[in-house]
Every structure is written in C-alpha cells, then in structure tokens.
Design a protein around this motif. Sequence first.
Motif, short mmCIF file in Angstrom:
data_model
loop_
_atom_site.label_atom_id
_atom_site.label_comp_id
_atom_site.label_asym_id
_atom_site.label_seq_id
_atom_site.Cartn_x
_atom_site.Cartn_y
_atom_site.Cartn_z
N CYS A 161 56.96 34.97 44.06
CA CYS A 161 57.57 36.27 43.72
C CYS A 161 58.31 36.18 42.38
O CYS A 161 58.31 37.15 41.61
CB CYS A 161 58.51 36.74 44.84
SG CYS A 161 57.61 37.34 46.28
N ARG A 171 55.81 47.67 43.65
CA ARG A 171 54.77 47.87 44.66
C ARG A 171 53.87 46.64 44.61
O ARG A 171 53.36 46.29 43.54
CB ARG A 171 54.00 49.15 44.40
CG ARG A 171 54.76 50.36 44.99
CD ARG A 171 54.31 51.65 44.45
NE ARG A 171 54.13 51.48 43.02
CZ ARG A 171 53.17 52.08 42.35
NH1 ARG A 171 52.33 52.85 42.96
NH2 ARG A 171 53.08 51.89 41.05
N VAL A 172 53.75 45.99 45.76
CA VAL A 172 53.14 44.66 45.79
C VAL A 172 51.98 44.64 46.79
O VAL A 172 52.12 45.13 47.92
CB VAL A 172 54.19 43.59 46.20
CG1 VAL A 172 53.58 42.20 46.24
CG2 VAL A 172 55.40 43.62 45.26
N LEU A 185 55.47 38.11 51.85
CA LEU A 185 55.88 39.44 52.31
C LEU A 185 57.40 39.49 52.50
O LEU A 185 58.09 40.39 52.00
CB LEU A 185 55.16 39.76 53.63
CG LEU A 185 55.70 40.90 54.48
CD1 LEU A 185 55.56 42.23 53.74
CD2 LEU A 185 54.96 40.98 55.83
N ALA A 188 59.13 39.24 49.03
CA ALA A 188 58.96 40.45 48.21
C ALA A 188 59.88 41.56 48.72
O ALA A 188 60.55 42.25 47.93
CB ALA A 188 57.50 40.90 48.24
N LYS A 189 59.95 41.70 50.04
CA LYS A 189 60.84 42.72 50.63
C LYS A 189 62.30 42.42 50.26
O LYS A 189 63.06 43.32 49.90
CB LYS A 189 60.68 42.73 52.15
CG LYS A 189 59.42 43.44 52.63
CD LYS A 189 59.62 44.92 52.42
CE LYS A 189 58.70 45.77 53.23
NZ LYS A 189 59.02 47.19 53.15
N ALA A 193 61.23 44.94 46.79
CA ALA A 193 59.94 45.65 46.66
C ALA A 193 60.00 46.93 47.50
O ALA A 193 60.47 46.92 48.64
CB ALA A 193 58.79 44.76 47.13
N VAL A 196 54.97 47.26 50.24
CA VAL A 196 54.12 46.06 50.26
C VAL A 196 52.92 46.33 51.16
O VAL A 196 53.07 46.73 52.31
CB VAL A 196 54.89 44.81 50.79
CG1 VAL A 196 53.98 43.59 50.78
CG2 VAL A 196 56.13 44.54 49.95
N ALA A 214 55.56 44.80 56.67
CA ALA A 214 54.55 45.30 55.73
C ALA A 214 54.44 46.83 55.87
O ALA A 214 54.44 47.34 56.99
CB ALA A 214 53.20 44.65 55.99
#
Length: 350
Positions: A161, A171-172, A185, A188-189, A193, A196, A214
């Motif tokens: 990341c 936006r991933v 995941l 990223a959160k 983000a 995702v 997700a």
Amino acid sequence: MTDTNLTAVLKKKGEISLEDCPIPDPGPGEVQLCMQHVGICGSDVHYWQHGAIGDFVVKAPMILGHEASGVVSKLGPGVTNLKIGDRVAIEPGVPCKTCQQCKKGRYNLCPDMKFCATPPFHGNLARFYVHAADFCFKLPDHVSTEEGALLEPLSVGVHACNRAGVTLGSRVLICGAGPIGLVNLLTAKACGAAEVAITDLDQSRLDMAKKMGANHCLKVTTKDPREMAQKIEEAFGGEQPEITIECSGATSSVQTAIYATKSGGCVVLVGLGLAEIPLPIVNAAVREVDIRGIFRYVNCYPTALAMVASGKVDVKPLITHKFKLEDTIKAFETTARGEGIKVMIECVRS
Ligand code: NAD
Ligand code: ZN
C-alpha cells in the motif's frame, strides 16, 4: 522436565520430519526465543511440495516457518532493547546492515539477506529459536502472539500500500483474495481508501473478503482481461480505480490489473507467478500506468504493529485453522488443500 526443542525440518522435497534439535544459544546482539505461534505461508508449502522457489533451492535439510512470534527466554551479550519474558513479533529477514541498499534504508533488497526458511537459512517452526534482537518487536500486553505472527503477512500489505500510494479517498482494486490479498484489503481500508474491490476465482474467499470490509467482490469468470476490466469499472460505478494491487500472480489477472487501472494510476505486483508473461505493455505505457514490484517489506513491522495495537485493523479473522507443533504435517496438508485462509501453529508444549 528438561526442555527439548521439537523442530519442523524439511528434510527434502516432500518430507517434513519433527526432530528434537539442540536448543540454540544466543550470540552477541541476539535473543533466544521460546516460540509461541507460527503461521504457515504459501511459500513454506511450496518448498515442501516442490523443494524450490525460483533460484532458491532446498539443498540441505531446512527448518520451516517465518511468520512467527515468541517470548524472550535468554539474552545474548549486548542486548539492551529486550528483557527475558518480553513477548515479541519476529521480523524474519535480517539484512547485512552495511551494504548500500541497507544504508539507504531499503534493506529488503540487501543481497546478503538472511531470511527465515528461504534456503539456505533455517526458519523458526520449533520450540526454541535464536534471532537478532533488533528484528524482534515487543508486543503490548493486549496484542496476542497470534496477532504478532500475523504482523508478517500484514507487513506485506503495508509495504504494497505504501508503494501504491494508497491514501484518503483512494479507489483500489485488489486481485486475489488469498491471505495476501486480504491483508492488502485491511491495510488499504486503514489507509483511508474510499472503495476497495477484490477479485478471485473462489467464492468462499470472496465471502471472507466481504466480511473483512471489501466494497465490491467480483468473481472472475473470464480469462479475457479486457472483459474483466470492464466488469471492474462497472463495479466502481463507471470509473476505473487509480490503484491496483495484484495479489494472485495469475497471468490473466496481471493483464487485467493493467487494463483495469485508470490512466496515470499505478499497478503494484505482489503476486509472483510465471517468470515471464505477455503483458499489455503499450497500453500501460501510453496511459502512464506505472508498474511497480514489491519484495516483502522494509521498515513495516512498526507500522503493522501500530495498526493492530490501535485497533485500526483486526487480523484475527484471518486465522481459520489452529494446530499444535506436533501436528505440523496435518497443518501443512490442510494449507496445501487450500482450506480456509491462515493456518496457525502453536509451538509451546502443552
Ligand atoms: P494464495 O494462493 O492463497 O492466494 C491467491 C489467490 O488468488 C487465491 O485465492 C486464488 O483463488 C486467486 N486467484 C487465482 N487466479 C486468479 C485470477 N485469475 N484472478 C483473481 N484471483 C485469482 O496466495 P497468498 O498467500 O495470498 O499469496 C499471493 C501471492 O503473493 C503469491 O503469488 C505469493 O507468492 C505472493 N507473495 C509475494 C510477496 C512479495 O514480497 N512480493 C510476499 C508474499 C506473497
Ligand atoms: Zn545489506
């Protein structure tokens, strides 16, 4: 009762044996650890089944395991950062600390890296093990040693990341919902983000990804990467994600990663598949989609620990199976069958 050091040794391809090895003594700057938990990684299983990963070939018996935590049981000369009884997460790769890469702070690229359970170096799936004290991270009381072991894969997510530049509102897209896709995941959160999406072939893995936060879970039903990229764009409401983190290594998925990423965005390659694959490279070039690799992690353990200790991420749901050290072979068979997500081995004698 005298202590023994039951140890999981990969004798050769296809053969793990549980042996009583000598208890190692810590040298200068090292600590002896009474091992607590060791998670099984796909690479451990790969060495067991194939005896090699790329140029790393098991030529002599090797102790398995590298996703680990322990309790300090002895201090080597000169160790001041830890004391006996400290519970620690073990960063498994110890670099030379003197080469150019090490001095630049990119020690994951050190050519003299000694990484647990990457031949010819032993891992730590044992009752006792010795490690560099400065690559052990003390766990606060409220962080379990199972969570400590999970800092290893989580650090891969932190590094990926970071390299991808995930930030507030990103936006991933994450390709592949195995343990590595899932730690990406979570990270990223936690990085902020906004949305995702995650892909996989396996519905049960997507179901787990959904539980772990997700926003969009997409089952891959086509090998056509452009068609898959179109589905991904639709999932994001008609706009492409600016970041893609590829965690499957599958050729069609790497191709999808490029097509699916917004112009000017970034694809990070985490998954390691075939050594050479055809890529839509002109598509990436003319849309200025950067392609970056990652190798493990560098200076990520403190971040991963802070994320877990603060409650920003919860890694516990990743653990789906638990075994005792005595049942290592069963644990490896379970992982090899692709059951669950993370198989965790408890090393302390009951
Ligand atoms: P895994 O095999 O458990 O997970 C991979 C997932 O990808 C599986 O769930 C599989 O169903 C899915 N998948 C397969 N083909 C797909 C496709 N076409 N599209 C979407 N998903 C697909 O493995 P893992 O432990 O999660 O590791 C993932 C990858 O990361 C491996 O290739 C591993 O070698 C690599 N890895 C790299 C680093 C690094 O430093 N670069 C570190 C750790 C792991
Ligand atoms: Zn070095």
